[in-house]
Write a protein that holds these residues in place. Structure first.
Motif, PDB file in Angstrom:
ATOM      1  N   MET A   1       0.339  -1.027   0.004  1.00 58.57           N
ATOM      2  CA  MET A   1       0.246   0.050  -0.226  1.00 58.57           C
ATOM      3  C   MET A   1       0.491   1.104   0.107  1.00 58.57           C
ATOM      4  SD  MET A   1      -2.392   1.706   2.494  1.00 58.57           S
ATOM      5  CE  MET A   1      -1.787   3.099   3.376  1.00 58.57           C
ATOM      6  N   LEU A   2       2.090   1.269   0.600  1.00 53.21           N
ATOM      7  CA  LEU A   2       2.506   2.382   0.945  1.00 53.21           C
ATOM      8  C   LEU A   2       3.113   2.809  -0.406  1.00 53.21           C
ATOM      9  CD1 LEU A   2       4.211   2.159   4.263  1.00 53.21           C
ATOM     10  CD2 LEU A   2       2.178   3.594   3.721  1.00 53.21           C
ATOM     11  N   ASN A   3       3.908   1.880  -1.539  1.00 52.07           N
ATOM     12  CA  ASN A   3       4.346   2.052  -2.163  1.00 52.07           C
ATOM     13  C   ASN A   3       3.576   2.699  -3.520  1.00 52.07           C
ATOM     14  OD1 ASN A   3       7.175   0.866  -1.258  1.00 52.07           O
ATOM     15  ND2 ASN A   3       6.360  -0.968  -1.930  1.00 52.07           N
ATOM     16  N   GLU A   4       2.382   2.119  -3.512  1.00 53.07           N
ATOM     17  CA  GLU A   4       1.033   2.895  -4.751  1.00 53.07           C
ATOM     18  C   GLU A   4       0.570   4.204  -3.482  1.00 53.07           C
ATOM     19  OE1 GLU A   4      -0.764  -0.315  -5.319  1.00 53.07           O
ATOM     20  OE2 GLU A   4       0.340  -1.778  -6.119  1.00 53.07           O
ATOM     21  N   PHE A   5       0.870   4.504  -2.834  1.00 47.80           N
ATOM     22  CA  PHE A   5       0.056   5.408  -2.210  1.00 47.80           C
ATOM     23  C   PHE A   5      -0.409   6.873  -3.200  1.00 47.80           C
ATOM     24  CE2 PHE A   5      -1.202   9.253   0.722  1.00 47.80           C
ATOM     25  CZ  PHE A   5      -1.774   8.370   1.780  1.00 47.80           C
ATOM     26  N   TRP A   6      -0.034   7.608  -3.535  1.00 47.90           N
ATOM     27  CA  TRP A   6       0.050   8.696  -4.871  1.00 47.90           C
ATOM     28  C   TRP A   6      -0.725   8.089  -5.420  1.00 47.90           C
ATOM     29  CZ3 TRP A   6       0.601  13.681  -4.279  1.00 47.90           C
ATOM     30  CH2 TRP A   6       0.133  14.294  -4.892  1.00 47.90           C
ATOM     31  N   ALA A   7      -1.019   6.548  -6.306  1.00 49.71           N
ATOM     32  CA  ALA A   7      -1.889   6.470  -6.833  1.00 49.71           C
ATOM     33  C   ALA A   7      -3.258   6.544  -6.640  1.00 49.71           C
ATOM     34  CB  ALA A   7      -1.805   5.150  -7.881  1.00 49.71           C
ATOM     35  N   THR A   8      -3.367   5.961  -5.932  1.00 53.51           N
ATOM     36  CA  THR A   8      -4.822   5.908  -4.122  1.00 53.51           C
ATOM     37  C   THR A   8      -5.364   6.966  -3.735  1.00 53.51           C
ATOM     38  OG1 THR A   8      -3.177   4.696  -3.025  1.00 53.51           O
ATOM     39  CG2 THR A   8      -4.728   3.369  -4.429  1.00 53.51           C
ATOM     40  N   ALA A   9      -4.304   7.787  -3.807  1.00 52.37           N
ATOM     41  CA  ALA A   9      -4.639   8.975  -2.051  1.00 52.37           C
ATOM     42  C   ALA A   9      -5.496   9.796  -2.236  1.00 52.37           C
ATOM     43  CB  ALA A   9      -2.822   9.888  -2.242  1.00 52.37           C
ATOM     44  N   SER A  10      -6.366  10.741  -1.922  1.00 48.65           N
ATOM     45  CA  SER A  10      -7.398  11.480  -2.153  1.00 48.65           C
ATOM     46  C   SER A  10      -7.479  12.675  -2.691  1.00 48.65           C
ATOM     47  CB  SER A  10      -8.102  11.023  -0.466  1.00 48.65           C
ATOM     48  OG  SER A  10      -7.949  12.815  -0.313  1.00 48.65           O
ATOM     49  N   THR A  11      -8.148  12.766  -3.187  1.00 49.16           N
ATOM     50  CA  THR A  11      -8.255  14.071  -4.356  1.00 49.16           C
ATOM     51  C   THR A  11      -7.947  14.993  -3.119  1.00 49.16           C
ATOM     52  OG1 THR A  11      -9.553  13.675  -5.552  1.00 49.16           O
ATOM     53  CG2 THR A  11      -9.013  15.068  -5.537  1.00 49.16           C
ATOM     54  N   ALA A  12      -8.775  15.503  -1.744  1.00 48.81           N
ATOM     55  CA  ALA A  12      -7.942  16.278  -1.007  1.00 48.81           C
ATOM     56  C   ALA A  12      -6.250  16.296  -0.355  1.00 48.81           C
ATOM     57  CB  ALA A  12      -8.523  16.109   0.604  1.00 48.81           C
ATOM     58  N   TYR A  13      -5.961  15.098  -0.100  1.00 52.21           N
ATOM     59  CA  TYR A  13      -4.619  14.912   0.065  1.00 52.21           C
ATOM     60  C   TYR A  13      -3.841  15.536  -1.572  1.00 52.21           C
ATOM     61  CZ  TYR A  13      -0.238  12.859   0.442  1.00 52.21           C
ATOM     62  OH  TYR A  13       1.252  12.748   0.877  1.00 52.21           O
ATOM     63  N   LYS A  14      -3.856  14.618  -2.685  1.00 57.99           N
ATOM     64  CA  LYS A  14      -3.190  16.384  -4.020  1.00 57.99           C
ATOM     65  C   LYS A  14      -3.304  17.347  -3.236  1.00 57.99           C
ATOM     66  CE  LYS A  14      -3.800  11.650  -6.474  1.00 57.99           C
ATOM     67  NZ  LYS A  14      -3.978  11.397  -7.404  1.00 57.99           N
ATOM     68  N   VAL A  15      -4.717  18.094  -3.407  1.00 61.20           N
ATOM     69  CA  VAL A  15      -4.758  19.399  -3.386  1.00 61.20           C
ATOM     70  C   VAL A  15      -3.785  19.470  -2.326  1.00 61.20           C
ATOM     71  CG1 VAL A  15      -5.961  20.836  -3.132  1.00 61.20           C
ATOM     72  CG2 VAL A  15      -7.074  18.942  -4.600  1.00 61.20           C
ATOM     73  N   LEU A  16      -3.858  18.970  -1.297  1.00 60.51           N
ATOM     74  CA  LEU A  16      -2.998  19.682   0.005  1.00 60.51           C
ATOM     75  C   LEU A  16      -1.660  20.247  -0.247  1.00 60.51           C
ATOM     76  CD1 LEU A  16      -4.925  18.453   3.343  1.00 60.51           C
ATOM     77  CD2 LEU A  16      -4.811  20.811   2.284  1.00 60.51           C
ATOM     78  N   VAL A  17      -0.801  19.283  -0.664  1.00 60.06           N
ATOM     79  CA  VAL A  17       0.279  18.507  -1.343  1.00 60.06           C
ATOM     80  C   VAL A  17       0.733  19.696  -2.157  1.00 60.06           C
ATOM     81  CG1 VAL A  17       2.253  17.078  -2.528  1.00 60.06           C
ATOM     82  CG2 VAL A  17       0.681  16.169  -0.545  1.00 60.06           C
ATOM     83  N   PHE A  18      -0.151  19.859  -3.302  1.00 67.01           N
ATOM     84  CA  PHE A  18       0.410  21.135  -4.190  1.00 67.01           C
ATOM     85  C   PHE A  18       0.298  22.075  -4.133  1.00 67.01           C
ATOM     86  CE2 PHE A  18       0.199  17.231  -7.534  1.00 67.01           C
ATOM     87  CZ  PHE A  18       1.532  17.251  -8.016  1.00 67.01           C
ATOM     88  N   SER A  19      -0.585  22.874  -3.876  1.00 63.92           N
ATOM     89  CA  SER A  19      -1.096  23.995  -2.810  1.00 63.92           C
ATOM     90  C   SER A  19       0.448  24.061  -1.979  1.00 63.92           C
ATOM     91  CB  SER A  19      -2.628  23.676  -2.210  1.00 63.92           C
ATOM     92  OG  SER A  19      -3.340  23.662  -2.782  1.00 63.92           O
TER      93      SER A  19
END
Length: 74
Positions: A1-19
């Motif tokens: 799971m940890l190796n594929e976290f970005w592929a399965t990450a929520s949209t909220a997490y991705k928005v927070l990271v890029f922001s």
């Protein structure tokens, strides 16, 4: 799971990271420009931008930790 976290990450997490990355980068650029031109107000104004980016980064860590805990309970 940890190796594929970005592929399965929520949209909220991705928005927070890029922001967070964007705000930190913007703050650094503002700071460099402010200090290079001698504009003390711009250099000081960049600090809250960097701080907000760091807060968003911490929020992203919380969201990621909650997602991992939730998946481990399954």
């Amino acid at each position: 799971m940890l190796n594929e976290f970005w592929a399965t990450a929520s949209t909220a997490y991705k928005v927070l990271v890029f922001s967070a990355m964007g705000l930190i980068a913007l703050g650094i650029v503002l700071n460099v420009v402010g200090n290079s031109t001698g504009n003390q107000a711009l250099a000081l104004a960049s600090l809250p931008v960097i701080g907000l980016g760091l807060i968003l980064h911490l929020a992203g860590l919380v969201v990621r930790g909650q997602a991992i805990r939730k998946n481990l309970k399954r």
